[in-house]
Design an enzyme around this catalytic site. Structure first.
Site, short mmCIF file in Angstrom:
data_model
loop_
_atom_site.label_atom_id
_atom_site.label_comp_id
_atom_site.label_asym_id
_atom_site.label_seq_id
_atom_site.Cartn_x
_atom_site.Cartn_y
_atom_site.Cartn_z
N SER A 568 -8.58 1.68 0.05
CA SER A 568 -8.15 2.52 -1.06
C SER A 568 -9.30 3.36 -1.57
O SER A 568 -10.48 3.00 -1.41
CB SER A 568 -7.62 1.63 -2.20
OG SER A 568 -7.41 2.39 -3.38
N TYR A 581 -7.73 -5.48 -8.23
CA TYR A 581 -7.32 -4.64 -7.10
C TYR A 581 -8.51 -3.88 -6.52
O TYR A 581 -8.73 -3.86 -5.30
CB TYR A 581 -6.24 -3.66 -7.57
CG TYR A 581 -5.75 -2.72 -6.51
CD1 TYR A 581 -4.84 -3.14 -5.55
CD2 TYR A 581 -6.20 -1.40 -6.46
CE1 TYR A 581 -4.38 -2.27 -4.56
CE2 TYR A 581 -5.75 -0.53 -5.48
CZ TYR A 581 -4.84 -0.97 -4.53
OH TYR A 581 -4.40 -0.11 -3.56
#
Length: 691
Positions: A568, A581
């Protein structure tokens, strides 16, 4: 026979055209595996139509075209020839030494555009004086055809209704031979072709079909009634089938080694079969002798090679013992195949096409078959099952006596067969590659799986939800292209079971995409230990488990491979309210670097993709992450994708397909020397630039 409708008074009598009637018969015959193998055999019909040029009647023959399958045949798969011109070729036939030239001559006999390309068996159908002809490869018929006393058995079983035709390679001369035999035996409804199959005929389509089925069923009944009790001999001690769970675990453990053996010359896709037919054959004392004799029907050995590689160890042998012996046998197999080629090759023979086995038999476990794609591999296995059935029938009545090695070579390295191979379409970029994508039932994972399959890969869609995984796989393609499996990637045993399912489905593994993930949008103070552990278990631990388990397969195969992490933008960008996350994405990003450094010596590339703002179709965003991020940024949830786009340099929304493009670029043919790379797919987020 005419294709025009007759009028009876004022009521038209409508019947199917000759071609439609032929297709219907072909489909019925091809739908039942007792009648013929996949793409095996051919059918024909003769009829009269009006020539659009002269307006006069012209007699045609419709024949299944080269490479078609009876069970799925359509009218477009028929070759259409003028019968007068085709039969006139008899007058210019230069003899058996030059009979291959006659295939090119068929092009001068085509009616109109001619439909599909005429096959080598066209002469058989055109020259035999019958309106309808079937040539089939039934197991029962080939069993008689390959028995040492097949001619005597044919007379005994069928009387004078079926004639015997000694082995001759398919071609124009065989057509002449069968035509002469039919003329000399007007009472006959068909013939047994030595070493090959059957041909039957009739004045109507129904008569031809009935003749074919009568020959097949009569042969099968005779074998069932007269076969000796143990045609393959008694069961060898230790060679009986292992219990199902044990044999499938052993098959999965052996699959990487065997695929490496089958892919020495070129990569192959595999198929595993542990049917009773295979296991019973491998448990019997005579299986080594029979396997060494090889297959006989040309359709069989063109798909399976002249003979298989057989592991000469009992099922109870350990995986380590089996691997070591398989590697020894592979060397011997390649040497033996090279010697076979050298014994029979002539200066004008095509080059050797590879010396690797296409069929590998493991007693107690089953059969591994290989091909350029899953369908070819599966069909190769089906053909060897046909061969086992043939051997059982022949041995039950007599002695199995296939055509000799020289004849097999003549067909395997036939110039016409080589020409057919050269006409095959160019393979897609990822052909023969087997991919595993986790978290692939939706969003980025599904887009990746879809793209990889479109580029030629076989794909396993893994997801926590089995129903959704299977539904996604079904959208992507047939089971020869994609299958769905369930796996919780945070569970070590489930990850092993998932990878085992991959290698049993497609023979091995080449490309792994760690995409499974979830996200909980919370601040530091709101993030619980359970929140932290859940995300790290799925993405950090899960990626580690998947990569470690897959790497064992990739290393054992010796074919290199790719591992891709869907990380990400957050792995390098510090944003609010997503500490768990973002931290786990940073973990994944560093796994890429670590594994690239460690696995490079095995030819395994490890790279990453860093998306951002992929809202559409995302399971993560749909599960609450989207609502939370929208609240953080003060926008409506359905506008979140547009919001992310406007903060990028390119002002473009990122879609799952864009991530799939990046994965294909990393694993495709143009980036073979790139490893340890992270590709941003975020439309340009300056704060996430890698530096």
């Amino acid at each position: 026979m005419s294709d025009t409708n007759d009028l009876n008074g004022t009521t038209p009598t409508v019947r199917p055209s000759t071609a439609a009637e032929l297709v219907a018969r072909s489909n019925r015959l091809g739908a039942d595996p007792k009648n013929t193998n996949y793409a095996g055999g051919n059918t024909s019909a003769k009829g009269t139509v009006t020539d659009p040029v002269t307006g006069k009647p012209v007699e045609l023959v419709w024949v299944k075209g080269s490479g078609g399958d009876l069970g799925t045949l359509t009218e477009s798969g028929l070759a259409v020839l003028r019968l007068d011109r085709m039969r006139a070729l008899v007058d210019v036939y230069p003899g058996v030494e030059r009979e291959d030239e006659m295939v090119a001559a068929f092009d001068y006999c085509l009616h109109g555009r001619g439909g599909a390309a005429p096959s080598i068996d066209t002469a058989m159908h055109g020259l035999v004086d019958a309106a309808h002809v079937d040539h089939l490869h039934p197991d029962s018929g080939i069993a008689i055809a390959t028995a040492a006393d097949g001619e005597a058995l044919t007379a005994k079983i069928f009387g004078d209704k079926v004639a015997w035709v000694p082995w001759r390679r398919p071609g124009f001369q065989l057509g002449l031979d069968i035509a002469a035999i039919k003329e000399a035996n007007p009472q006959a409804v068909g013939c047994i072709l030595g070493g090959h199959g059957i041909t039957a005929w009739g004045d109507t389509s129904d008569e031809a079909e009935a003749s074919s089925l009568w020959i097949i069923d009569t042969a099968a009944a005779y074998i069932a009634e007269r076969s000796r009790p143990e045609p393959f001999g008694p069961t060898l001690e230790g060679y009986a089938a292992l219990p199902q769970s044990e044999r499938r675990a052993k098959a999965a453990a052996l699959a990487p080694t065997i695929r490496g053996i089958a892919s020495h010359d070129r990569p192959m896709v595999g198929h595993f079969t542990d049917s009773d037919v295979v296991l019973d054959f491998l448990a019997a004392a005579e299986h080594p002798r029979l396997a060494a004799l090889g297959t006989s029907c040309p359709d069989h050995f063109l798909r399976t090679k002249v003979k298989p590689l057989v592991l000469d160890l009992p099922g109870m042998a350990t995986v380590e013992e089996s691997v070591a012996r398989l590697e020894e046998l592979a060397v011997a197999y390649r040497e033996d195949y090279r010697a076979y080629y050298d014994r029979h090759a002539t200066p004008d023979s095509p080059a050797i096409r590879g010396a690797d086995p296409l069929i590998v038999l493991v007693p107690g476990v089953g059969m591994f078959s290989y091909g350029k794609d899953k369908q070819t591999a599966r069909v190769a296995g089906e053909f060897y099952v046909n061969a086992i059935n043939v051997m059982r029938g022949a041995e039950g009545l007599s002695t199995y006596a296939p055509i000799d090695e020289a004849e097999k070579f003549r067909i395997e390295y036939w110039a016409l067969e080589e020409a057919k191979l050269q006409r095959m379409p160019k393979p897609k970029p990822l052909a023969t590659r087997i991919a595993l994508v986790t978290g692939a039932a939706s969003g980025i994972g599904k887009a990746i799986a879809t793209r990889l399959a479109a580029e030629g890969a076989c794909v396993v869609v893994a997801d926590l939800d089995l129903d959704r995984a299977q539904a996604a796989a079904a959208e992507i393609g047939t089971s020869d292209v994609a299958v769905g499996v369930r796996a919780d990637v945070s569970d070590e045993d489930q990850v092993q079971a998932m990878v085992d399912a991959v290698v049993l489905a497609f023979g091995g593994l080449d490309l792994v995409v760690n995409n499974a993930g979830l996200s909980l949008s919370k601040s530091l103070l709101d993030t619980t230990v359970a929140d932290w552990d859940l995300q790290h278990d799925v993405m950090a631990k899960g990626s580690f488990l998947v990569s470690r388990t897959a790497a064992r397969v990739l290393i054992e195969q010796g074919l290199g491979g790719d591992i891709v992490y869907i990380s990400s933008k957050n792995s390098v960008f510090a944003g609010p309210n997503n500490i768990a996350y973002s931290a786990v994405k940073a973990d994944q990003a560093h796994q890429v670097r670590l594994l690239a450094a460690e696995l490079g010596e095995h030819g395994i590339k490890v790279n990453g993709v860093n998306p951002d703002g992929v809202v559409r179709g995302s399971g993560i965003f749909a599960s609450g992450w989207g609502a939370n991020r929208a609240a953080v940024y003060g926008v409506e949830e359905d506008k979140l994708g547009e919001f992310y786009a406007q903060r990028t340099l390119l002002k473009r929304e990122v879609l799952p397909e864009h991530c799939a493009n990046a994965v294909f670029a990393l694993c495709g043919p143009d980036m073979t020397h790139t490893t340890g790379l992270h590709i941003p797919v975020d439309a340009g987020v300056a704060a996430a630039f890698l530096r």
